[in-house]
Scaffold this motif. Structure first.
Motif, short mmCIF file in Angstrom:
data_model
loop_
_atom_site.label_atom_id
_atom_site.label_comp_id
_atom_site.label_asym_id
_atom_site.label_seq_id
_atom_site.Cartn_x
_atom_site.Cartn_y
_atom_site.Cartn_z
N ARG A 132 14.71 -13.01 25.00
CA ARG A 132 14.00 -12.36 26.09
C ARG A 132 12.91 -11.47 25.51
O ARG A 132 13.10 -10.84 24.48
CB ARG A 132 14.94 -11.51 26.92
N GLU A 133 11.81 -11.39 26.20
CA GLU A 133 10.72 -10.52 25.79
C GLU A 133 11.04 -9.10 26.23
O GLU A 133 11.59 -8.87 27.30
CB GLU A 133 9.41 -10.99 26.42
N VAL A 149 5.33 -5.34 21.86
CA VAL A 149 6.05 -6.45 22.47
C VAL A 149 6.94 -7.08 21.40
O VAL A 149 6.51 -7.35 20.28
CB VAL A 149 5.08 -7.51 23.04
N GLU A 166 10.97 -9.43 20.84
CA GLU A 166 11.85 -10.44 21.42
C GLU A 166 13.30 -10.08 21.09
O GLU A 166 13.63 -9.83 19.94
CB GLU A 166 11.50 -11.80 20.83
#
Length: 100
Positions: free
Chosen positions: A5-6, A18, A20
């Motif tokens: 998921r980011e 950002v 993961e």
């Protein structure tokens, strides 16, 4: 294992980038003396529930000890002092009762 998921990952104070999340069903659990193990979320939850149960038991024992000590103090304050030369014994039973 769940899909990645980011997420916004903190980097220092006030900075994010950002990233993961890859292993979203795994956590690290502290097992003592700077040792950690990887556990699945359900296994970690069971481990924490056991620890909480142990702590609750210890807390209950401490509460009983405090109650017994308060009772002993109360009796010591209200009972007459024994005459000189006589000896008395105060006994605290496991059930919290006090005998003189």
């Amino acid at each position: 294992r769940q899909a990645p998921r980011e997420a916004m990952v903190p980097f220092g104070e006030g900075a994010f980038f950002v990233g993961e999340l890859v292993h979203t069903n795994e956590v690290m659990c502290h097992v003592g003396d700077r040792y950690y193990i990887h556990r699945t979320a359900p296994n970690a939850r069971r481990m924490l529930q056991r620890r909480i149960g142990e702590i609750d038991s210890k807390l209950e024992n401490l509460r009983k000890s405090v109650t017994m000590a308060k009772e002993a103090v109360r009796i010591a304050r209200t009972e007459p002092i024994l005459p000189r030369g006589k000896k008395g014994v105060i006994t605290l039973a496991d059930d919290g009762t006090v005998a003189i």
